[in-house]
Design an enzyme around this catalytic site. Structure first.
Site, PDB file in Angstrom:
ATOM      1  N   PRO A  11       0.799  -1.225   0.000  1.00  0.00           N
ATOM      2  CA  PRO A  11       0.000   0.000   0.000  1.00  0.00           C
ATOM      3  C   PRO A  11       0.835   1.280   0.000  1.00  0.00           C
ATOM      4  CG  PRO A  11      -0.111  -1.112   2.134  1.00  0.00           C
ATOM      5  CD  PRO A  11       0.536  -2.061   1.173  1.00  0.00           C
ATOM      6  N   ASN A  12       0.335   2.229  -0.750  1.00  0.00           N
ATOM      7  CA  ASN A  12       0.867   3.595  -0.863  1.00  0.00           C
ATOM      8  C   ASN A  12       2.137   3.706  -1.702  1.00  0.00           C
ATOM      9  OD1 ASN A  12      -1.190   4.808   0.835  1.00  0.00           O
ATOM     10  ND2 ASN A  12      -0.222   3.705   2.518  1.00  0.00           N
ATOM     11  N   ARG A  19       5.247  10.997  -2.671  1.00  0.00           N
ATOM     12  CA  ARG A  19       4.938  10.705  -1.264  1.00  0.00           C
ATOM     13  C   ARG A  19       6.189  10.920  -0.408  1.00  0.00           C
ATOM     14  NH1 ARG A  19       4.656   4.637   1.271  1.00  0.00           N
ATOM     15  NH2 ARG A  19       3.909   5.242   3.324  1.00  0.00           N
ATOM     16  N   TYR A  24      11.198   8.689   1.205  1.00  0.00           N
ATOM     17  CA  TYR A  24      11.139   7.577   0.249  1.00  0.00           C
ATOM     18  C   TYR A  24      11.852   7.845  -1.077  1.00  0.00           C
ATOM     19  CZ  TYR A  24       7.681   5.808   3.531  1.00  0.00           C
ATOM     20  OH  TYR A  24       7.058   5.348   4.666  1.00  0.00           O
ATOM     21  N   ALA A  78       3.083  -0.806   4.993  1.00  0.00           N
ATOM     22  CA  ALA A  78       2.635  -0.900   6.387  1.00  0.00           C
ATOM     23  C   ALA A  78       2.106  -2.285   6.751  1.00  0.00           C
ATOM     24  CB  ALA A  78       1.575   0.166   6.654  1.00  0.00           C
ATOM     25  N   HIS A  81       4.005  -4.525   9.188  1.00  0.00           N
ATOM     26  CA  HIS A  81       3.907  -4.379  10.647  1.00  0.00           C
ATOM     27  C   HIS A  81       2.592  -4.912  11.194  1.00  0.00           C
ATOM     28  CE1 HIS A  81       7.185  -1.810   9.476  1.00  0.00           C
ATOM     29  NE2 HIS A  81       6.372  -0.940   8.893  1.00  0.00           N
ATOM     30  N   ASP A  88       1.745 -15.771   6.639  1.00  0.00           N
ATOM     31  CA  ASP A  88       1.305 -17.158   6.409  1.00  0.00           C
ATOM     32  C   ASP A  88       1.419 -17.537   4.929  1.00  0.00           C
ATOM     33  OD1 ASP A  88       0.744 -17.594   9.067  1.00  0.00           O
ATOM     34  OD2 ASP A  88      -1.440 -17.466   8.858  1.00  0.00           O
ATOM     35  N   GLU A  99      12.614  -9.459   2.420  1.00  0.00           N
ATOM     36  CA  GLU A  99      11.811  -8.304   2.859  1.00  0.00           C
ATOM     37  C   GLU A  99      12.594  -7.043   2.519  1.00  0.00           C
ATOM     38  OE1 GLU A  99      10.645  -8.311   7.011  1.00  0.00           O
ATOM     39  OE2 GLU A  99      10.490  -6.114   7.006  1.00  0.00           O
ATOM     40  N   LEU A 102      12.329   0.840   1.486  1.00  0.00           N
ATOM     41  CA  LEU A 102      13.127   1.973   1.013  1.00  0.00           C
ATOM     42  C   LEU A 102      13.775   2.700   2.181  1.00  0.00           C
ATOM     43  CD1 LEU A 102      10.275   3.020  -1.314  1.00  0.00           C
ATOM     44  CD2 LEU A 102      12.581   2.676  -2.192  1.00  0.00           C
ATOM     45  N   SER A 103      12.994   2.949   3.215  1.00  0.00           N
ATOM     46  CA  SER A 103      13.486   3.710   4.367  1.00  0.00           C
ATOM     47  C   SER A 103      14.100   2.761   5.399  1.00  0.00           C
ATOM     48  CB  SER A 103      12.333   4.499   4.998  1.00  0.00           C
ATOM     49  OG  SER A 103      11.369   3.606   5.536  1.00  0.00           O
ATOM     50  N   ARG A 108      12.983   4.888  12.515  1.00  0.00           N
ATOM     51  CA  ARG A 108      11.700   5.597  12.471  1.00  0.00           C
ATOM     52  C   ARG A 108      10.852   5.236  13.706  1.00  0.00           C
ATOM     53  NH1 ARG A 108       9.125   4.994   6.766  1.00  0.00           N
ATOM     54  NH2 ARG A 108       7.903   6.746   7.571  1.00  0.00           N
ATOM     55  N   ARG A 112       7.209   0.726  13.549  1.00  0.00           N
ATOM     56  CA  ARG A 112       7.805   0.186  12.318  1.00  0.00           C
ATOM     57  C   ARG A 112       8.946  -0.789  12.612  1.00  0.00           C
ATOM     58  NH1 ARG A 112       5.473   3.492   8.349  1.00  0.00           N
ATOM     59  NH2 ARG A 112       5.098   5.583   9.155  1.00  0.00           N
TER      60      ARG A 112
HETATM   61  C1  DQA Z   1       8.104   1.106   3.804  1.00  0.00           C
HETATM   62  C2  DQA Z   1       8.212   1.290   5.321  1.00  0.00           C
HETATM   63  C3  DQA Z   1       6.871   1.045   5.979  1.00  0.00           C
HETATM   64  O1  DQA Z   1       6.974   1.234   7.386  1.00  0.00           O
HETATM   65  C4  DQA Z   1       5.844   2.027   5.444  1.00  0.00           C
HETATM   66  O2  DQA Z   1       4.576   1.770   6.010  1.00  0.00           O
HETATM   67  C5  DQA Z   1       5.774   2.042   3.958  1.00  0.00           C
HETATM   68  C6  DQA Z   1       7.020   1.978   3.199  1.00  0.00           C
HETATM   69  C7  DQA Z   1       9.426   1.485   3.090  1.00  0.00           C
HETATM   70  O3  DQA Z   1       9.602   1.076   1.950  1.00  0.00           O
HETATM   71  O4  DQA Z   1      10.262   2.190   3.658  1.00  0.00           O
HETATM   72  O5  DQA Z   1       4.712   2.168   3.369  1.00  0.00           O
HETATM   73  O6  DQA Z   1       7.837  -0.258   3.537  1.00  0.00           O
END
Ligand code: DQA
Length: 150
Positions: A11-12, A19, A24, A78, A81, A88, A99, A102-103, A108, A112
């Site tokens: 998401p996002n 953003r 990011y 997100a 988390h 699963d 996994e 980017l950040s 943070r 997170r």
């Molecule tokens: C993220 C880090 C997550 O905590 C956050 O909710 C994101 C982006 C990252 O790529 O840094 O949406 O996965």
């Protein structure tokens, strides 16, 4: 035809480029898809690159990768988390999993710092921005072809 590496984005992440660029970066998801494809080709790999804001869609792609993919690189946003369901699905896939963030999630907010995905992943890459996608593909290449890793 070798199976592709599924690169799944949650998401996002469709908003990348606009953003919170200070967190990011300024590259769009399309830029990242292109750099991933180029790097994968240099490693002799191919990619299936997807993004969704919906948890169920991400799970459906993980199920697809179970049959059709060689490995999974996942930036679950997100859902990292919160989602036991994604963890699963990854366990059920029985594929190498990386996994990715980017950040640097550990620099943070405390919420997170916990990941449901890390315990079912081979490893975690975070904090390197778009470069992390290249690092993840290189790591996946070494996991899949240990004899050719340096
Ligand atoms: C993220 C880090 C997550 O905590 C956050 O909710 C994101 C982006 C990252 O790529 O840094 O949406 O996965």
């Amino acid at each position: 035809m070798a199976k592709p590496i599924y690169i799944l984005n949650g998401p996002n992440l469709n908003l990348l480029g606009t953003r919170e660029p200070e967190i990011y970066g300024s590259q769009t998801l399309d830029d990242i898809a292109k750099l991933s494809e180029t790097h994968a080709q240099s490693l002799g790999l191919s990619t299936a690159f997807h993004q969704s804001n919906a948890e169920g869609q991400l799970i459906d792609w993980i199920h697809q990768a179970r049959n059709d993919g060689a490995g999974i690189i996942l930036n679950a946003g997100a859902y990292t988390h919160t989602s036991i369901a994604i963890a699963d699905a990854l366990s059920a896939a029985e594929l190498p999993v990386i996994e990715l963030h980017l950040s640097n999630v550990f620099a943070r907010e405390p919420f997170r710092h916990h990941s449901y995905i890390a315990p079912v992943a081979n490893g975690v890459i975070c904090g390197f921005g778009a470069t992390g996608y290249r690092l993840a593909l290189s790591a996946m290449s070494d996991i899949l072809n240990p004899q050719s890793s340096s």
